[in-house]
Design an enzyme around this catalytic site. Structure first.
Site, PDB file in Angstrom:
ATOM      1  N   LEU A 114      45.929  35.892  97.738  1.00 14.30           N
ATOM      2  CA  LEU A 114      45.678  36.920  96.737  1.00 14.30           C
ATOM      3  C   LEU A 114      44.290  36.667  96.168  1.00 14.30           C
ATOM      4  O   LEU A 114      43.860  35.518  96.059  1.00 14.30           O
ATOM      5  CB  LEU A 114      46.706  36.866  95.597  1.00 14.30           C
ATOM      6  CG  LEU A 114      48.163  37.209  95.924  1.00 14.30           C
ATOM      7  CD1 LEU A 114      49.023  37.045  94.682  1.00 14.30           C
ATOM      8  CD2 LEU A 114      48.288  38.628  96.483  1.00 14.30           C
ATOM      9  N   ASP A 115      43.593  37.730  95.805  1.00 20.30           N
ATOM     10  CA  ASP A 115      42.312  37.559  95.126  1.00 20.30           C
ATOM     11  C   ASP A 115      42.511  36.709  93.883  1.00 20.30           C
ATOM     12  O   ASP A 115      43.582  36.730  93.260  1.00 20.30           O
ATOM     13  CB  ASP A 115      41.739  38.914  94.697  1.00 20.30           C
ATOM     14  CG  ASP A 115      41.295  39.761  95.877  1.00 20.30           C
ATOM     15  OD1 ASP A 115      41.125  39.195  96.974  1.00 20.30           O
ATOM     16  OD2 ASP A 115      41.119  40.972  95.679  1.00 20.30           O
ATOM     17  N   MET A 116      41.466  35.999  93.494  1.00 22.23           N
ATOM     18  CA  MET A 116      41.544  35.192  92.284  1.00 22.23           C
ATOM     19  C   MET A 116      41.982  36.026  91.081  1.00 22.23           C
ATOM     20  O   MET A 116      42.770  35.585  90.241  1.00 22.23           O
ATOM     21  CB  MET A 116      40.184  34.546  91.996  1.00 22.23           C
ATOM     22  CG  MET A 116      40.171  33.662  90.760  1.00 22.23           C
ATOM     23  SD  MET A 116      38.524  33.034  90.352  1.00 22.23           S
ATOM     24  CE  MET A 116      37.753  34.547  89.735  1.00 22.23           C
ATOM     25  N   SER A 117      41.486  37.264  90.996  1.00 23.21           N
ATOM     26  CA  SER A 117      41.761  38.113  89.835  1.00 23.21           C
ATOM     27  C   SER A 117      43.140  38.760  89.879  1.00 23.21           C
ATOM     28  O   SER A 117      43.584  39.333  88.883  1.00 23.21           O
ATOM     29  CB  SER A 117      40.694  39.206  89.727  1.00 23.21           C
ATOM     30  OG  SER A 117      39.414  38.650  89.579  1.00 23.21           O
ATOM     31  N   THR A 118      43.804  38.685  91.022  1.00 25.99           N
ATOM     32  CA  THR A 118      45.127  39.294  91.183  1.00 25.99           C
ATOM     33  C   THR A 118      46.215  38.263  90.915  1.00 25.99           C
ATOM     34  O   THR A 118      46.153  37.139  91.404  1.00 25.99           O
ATOM     35  CB  THR A 118      45.296  39.840  92.615  1.00 25.99           C
ATOM     36  OG1 THR A 118      44.257  40.778  92.890  1.00 25.99           O
ATOM     37  CG2 THR A 118      46.643  40.519  92.777  1.00 25.99           C
TER      38      THR A 118
END
Length: 217
Positions: free
Chosen positions: A58-62
């Site tokens: 997952l993206d860091m921001s997700t």
């Protein structure tokens, strides 16, 4: 350098073959290249069990649900499920505006925008196939008419796929630093994208397993 993430990595399930976690926003899935960016979901799990292996990211921001393998055989089996698109994934997002259609699909090929990495772009000639199904859940928290909460089901797993597809639809995800316009970006202090549901087949028990965590925004 990535800012430190002080939120815990909450375990949802663990056995001798795999572990399922709820990753907080702001935590990398795997360690970054810079030594200062070592903290990640994988490194935290490896501190518990050094054999922990990443299956997907997952993206860091997700934020949201992730599964990690705990040995080579389970890693191989789980990775094959993701590769063969046998895994069901559902995301909750808050987006700018209200889609004209309450449900639909975005079928736009994508590729990396190399001069502006990690940004991705739609490219009908060189892009790889990317398909996302969406449906509106309700208006943003019931109090605002300008934003919507949507349910997203990616069929493919391209980097930034959900961000790009919603932006191309004209409804960027709130708090998205790459594809949202200024108003949508400033509408949230975080990326309002959460991996809510994950369904896969247990690599050893051969039973379907579903894990679901409500969006924290």
């Amino acid at each position: 350098m990535v800012p430190a993430c002080h939120e815990e990595l909450r375990e949802l399930y663990r056995d001798e073959h795999l572990v399922v976690v709820d990753k907080p926003a702001g935590l990398l899935s795997v360690p970054g290249r810079h030594p200062a960016n070592f903290d990640s979901a994988l490194s935290r799990l490896q501190a518990i069990n050094p054999e922990s292996r990443v299956v997907h990211r997952l993206d860091m921001s997700t934020s949201g649900v992730m599964v990690f393998a705990l040995h080579a055989d389970s890693h191989r089996a789980l990775s094959r499920q993701f590769q063969d698109r046998l895994v069901s994934k559902g995301y909750t997002a808050e987006v700018w505006g209200i889609p004209e259609e309450t449900s639909g699909s975005v079928d736009l090929p994508m590729r990396c925008d190399w001069p502006n990495r990690p940004r991705q772009i739609v490219d009908h000639e060189q892009g790889k196939p990317a398909l996302t199904h969406y449906s509106c859940i309700n208006n943003h928290d019931g109090t605002s008419s300008q934003n919507s909460r949507v349910w997203l089901e990616p069929v493919t797993g391209r980097s930034h796929q959900l961000r790009v597809h919603m932006a191309e639809l004209g409804h960027p995800i709130l708090g998205c630093e790459f594809y949202a316009h200024a108003e949508a970006y400033s509408a949230s202090s975080r990326l309002n994208l959460h991996a809510t549901r994950l369904t896969f087949m247990h690599p050893v028990l051969k039973e379907s397993m579903t894990f679901e965590v409500s969006a924290p925004f």
